[in-house]
Scaffold this active site. Structure first.
Site, mmCIF file in Angstrom:
data_model
loop_
_atom_site.group_PDB
_atom_site.id
_atom_site.type_symbol
_atom_site.label_atom_id
_atom_site.label_comp_id
_atom_site.label_asym_id
_atom_site.label_seq_id
_atom_site.Cartn_x
_atom_site.Cartn_y
_atom_site.Cartn_z
ATOM 1 N N GLY A 52 5.955 7.805 1.108
ATOM 2 C CA GLY A 52 6.456 7.600 2.461
ATOM 3 C C GLY A 52 7.185 8.830 2.945
ATOM 4 N N CYS A 79 4.987 8.894 -5.688
ATOM 5 C CA CYS A 79 5.700 9.815 -4.815
ATOM 6 C C CYS A 79 7.039 9.195 -4.388
ATOM 7 C CB CYS A 79 4.812 10.209 -3.643
ATOM 8 S SG CYS A 79 5.393 11.658 -2.771
ATOM 9 N N TYR A 80 7.211 8.824 -3.112
ATOM 10 C CA TYR A 80 8.457 8.178 -2.687
ATOM 11 C C TYR A 80 8.707 6.917 -3.525
ATOM 12 C CZ TYR A 80 11.732 5.607 0.299
ATOM 13 O OH TYR A 80 12.810 4.903 0.772
ATOM 14 N N HIS A 166 -0.088 12.216 -6.413
ATOM 15 C CA HIS A 166 -0.871 11.149 -5.772
ATOM 16 C C HIS A 166 -2.186 10.908 -6.523
ATOM 17 C CE1 HIS A 166 1.592 10.635 -2.164
ATOM 18 N NE2 HIS A 166 1.862 11.918 -2.312
ATOM 19 N N GLU A 168 -4.102 8.538 -5.980
ATOM 20 C CA GLU A 168 -5.023 7.855 -5.073
ATOM 21 C C GLU A 168 -5.875 8.808 -4.252
ATOM 22 O OE1 GLU A 168 -1.842 8.207 -4.795
ATOM 23 O OE2 GLU A 168 -1.055 8.074 -2.759
ATOM 24 N N ASP A 223 -18.799 4.249 12.328
ATOM 25 C CA ASP A 223 -17.817 3.161 12.420
ATOM 26 C C ASP A 223 -18.192 2.152 13.492
ATOM 27 O OD1 ASP A 223 -16.676 5.035 10.832
ATOM 28 O OD2 ASP A 223 -15.100 5.591 12.241
ATOM 29 N N LYS A 369 -13.629 5.401 5.362
ATOM 30 C CA LYS A 369 -15.005 5.813 5.656
ATOM 31 C C LYS A 369 -15.977 5.459 4.517
ATOM 32 C CE LYS A 369 -16.033 8.240 8.941
ATOM 33 N NZ LYS A 369 -16.091 7.662 10.280
#
Ligand code: XMP
Length: 599
Positions: A52, A79-80, A166, A168, A223, A369
């Site tokens: 964050g 992280c945060y 991170h 992710e 999309d 995506k």
């Protein structure tokens, strides 16, 4: 909740990416606010705390329900989230000696638990200013980077872990392995599939729409095409009306291509209108990126209302459908604790008001995506439609930068000196350019200058120079490299707005660049390649153009693509031959710190 993972969203740019990754590992996952009631965790197998933009010692940091750490569930802080876990359990967090953005090498100390089966050294992606200084009791260091001794920590007994980096994002190559390890130690069932998603979303859409209909803006990108097909499936063709608005900012032949592709799929409920004059008038004289984006979003809605009136449809009987993906929401500051990076056209205030009234249907709003592509294929759309490069709703309007021509940028001398000094170490010349573009650093929007480099250099050196410059020089958030001519002309701001001649020129340059990618079989290697028209000129007539090829699986982080030099040179030569352009540059900035689009 169903047995799966709860992701607590502290407003990090990657919070939903965590949920996406967990679903990719076939585990159900749900996003909750950080002050979630402990009851919501019943049935969960584990909790992940996202990153964050705040600091854990900020007075206005998001309120967190620390009960979560006492629920006996496995916890992973990122992280945060990692800093918060350590602080709440008695550790200490402080500003780091250096802010880290980009790749770092993690020396793995304990190859068990969440770091099971990793190599001794792993590349990881960092984006932070603060760091954990002292660990809570019971915690040990599992891995460190040169700038962050507490990059991976944990208390394996309590199954509580924290990572400063991170896992992710795709640029942590073993990130999925780390998350997979966490899911294994949580004991999550692996039963989540795209068919489940279609089933659940179809039900949600039917419940939300009730006996009304849906009116969907179809840009032609993957999309909106997937959203169109999904809505047709859920509601039937008679209750869905697709509208393709040609806003004048489309690529060459884009509108015809969209119409034909969906016709070929058998859809007869797509309506096409040319509203380019409306959009040009509404953006006349605008230079600020956010003002342009908001004007375009507003015009889309006005044109939509006009078309509804022309077709004599009752607006009350229609909801607005949008193919919004998760990154559109998060980067527009649309989740509770996130910062605004840029306002996507489908997230302007007017739309937010419609959303609050429950009048917008967004069947893809939780997806990224890569998930939408998988969904498109599962729905039977052809690969050539599903794997098209994305194109932003405001189209070429956010790729034709605008300027009044009298912009003055003062106080750049020190930054110019720093940039020159770093560039010189790579045998390059450098100059900070007199205009700004949007970037993202440590979960915040930046609006700062590009630095241009020129001279002989390979991609590796350019990457290193670029990272060093953007990490060290605050006034610079992007680095470009001069492809042609050999020396950078003395570029000054040129008065330039969104006009048909400029858009036509950019359309031609874009066509040249995209055709070259296709001819050389590079469409798969490159995820997206904006061509950006930059109102800088040495003669007050011609402008500069920037090629921005990036490779990314999810568009939240990206690496600039290292295209073969002969292909780049060929593109530059053809673009210069158009007339109207005096310099061709190549963006050598990753995301972060530069966003993919320049505004
Ligand atoms: P950035 O520039 O934020 O772009 O790194 C991430 C992805 O989002 C696309 N993009 C948009 N798409 N409406 C859209 O539909 C918008 O306003 C918009 N702005 C950026 C961008 O092309 C990239 O794929």
């Amino acid at each position: 909740m169903k047995s799966g993972i709860v992701v607590l969203d502290f407003g990090g740019q990657y919070a939903h990416l965590i949920a996406n990754r967990v679903r990719r590992l076939r585990v159900y996952s749900e996003i909750q606010p950080p002050d979630v009631d402990a009851k919501e965790l019943e049935g969960a197998c584990g909790v992940i705390l996202s990153g964050g933009p705040a600091s854990v010692y900020d007075p206005d940091a998001p309120p967190f329900n620390a009960e979560v750490l006492r629920a006996g569930l496995p916890v992973l802080g990122l992280c945060y989230g990692h800093q918060l876990v350590c602080q709440c359990l008695g550790g200490e967090v402080a500003p780091g000696s250096t802010k880290e953005f980009g790749s770092a090498v993690l020396a793995v100390r304990s190859r068990s638990g969440i770091l099971k089966d990793l190599a001794d050294r792993e590349v990881v992606w960092m984006s932070h200013g603060d760091a954990v200084r002292r660990l809570p009791d019971g915690f040990e260091v599992l891995g460190s980077t040169p700038d962050c001794p507490t990059a991976a920590v944990g208390d394996p007994g309590r199954r509580i872990y924290g990572l400063q980096f991170h896992p992710e994002v795709a640029h942590t190559p073993s990130g999925m392995k780390i998350l997979d390890n966490f899911l294994t130690l949580c004991g999550c069932p692996r039963t989540w599939t795209m068919e489940n998603y279609i089933r659940a979303t179809t039900e949600e859409v039917r419940a939300q729409v009730g006996d009304r209909n849906v009116f969907l803006l179809v840009s032609g990108g993957v999309d909106s095409a997937v959203a169109f097909v999904l809505l047709n499936r859920a509601l039937g063709e008679a209750r869905v009306l697709g509208l393709h608005i040609d806003n004048g900012f489309m690529r060459k032949r884009e509108t015809a291509l969209v119409r034909e592709a969906l016709r070929e799929q058998g859809f007869r409920n797509l309506h096409v209108v040319d509203a380019s004059e409306d959009f040009l008038l509404d953006t006349e004289g605008l230079t600020d990126p956010e003002a342009k984006r908001k004007a375009i979003g507003t015009t889309f809605l006005r044109v939509k209302d006009r078309v509804l009136a022309d077709l004599r449809l009752d607006p009350e009987a229609y909801l607005l459908g949008q193919g919004t993906l998760y990154p559109d929401t998060i980067e527009s500051g649309g989740t509770r604790h996130a910062a605004v990076i840029k306002t996507h056209h489908n997230r302007i205030d007017l739309i937010a008001a419609l959303i609050a009234e429950g009048k917008v249907v967004e069947p893809l709003a939780q997806l990224y995506k890569d998930e939408v592509r998988e969904l498109g294929e599962t729905l039977g759309l052809p690969k050539r439609l599903v794997y098209r490069h994305p194109f932003p709703g405001p189209g070429l309007a956010v790729r034709a930068l605008c300027a009044r021509g009298d912009e003055q940028f003062e106080g750049l001398e020190e930054a110019q000196g720093q940039v020159e000094e770093i560039a010189a170490r790579y045998g390059l010349k450098a100059r900070i350019l007199p205009l700004r573009s949007v970037g993202v650093q440590g979960d915040f929007r930046t609006y700062a200058h590009p630095a241009a480099l020129w001279g002989e250099a390979g991609w590796g050196d350019l990457e290193r120079a670029s990272t060093e410059i953007t990490n060290r020089v605050r006034a610079v958030n992007r680095v470009v490299y001069l492809i042609a001519p050999d020396t950078l002309p003395a570029l000054r701001p040129k008065r330039a707005f969104l006009s048909r001649p400029r858009l036509d020129l950019l359309r031609e340059a874009d066509e040249i660049a995209m055709t070259a990618l296709e001819t050389h079989g590079l469409m798969d290697e490159v995820s997206q390649m904006p061509t950006v028209l930059v109102p800088l000129s040495s003669d007050g007539q011609r402008e500069a153009v920037v090629l921005r090829p990036v490779s990314t699986p999810d568009f939240m982080t990206a690496r600039f693509t290292e295209l073969p030099r002969p292909v780049v040179d060929e593109i530059a030569k053809r673009i210069l031959a158009l007339g109207g352009m005096e310099a061709v540059l190549y963006d050598v900035t990753h995301k972060p710190p530069g966003t993919i689009e320049w505004e």
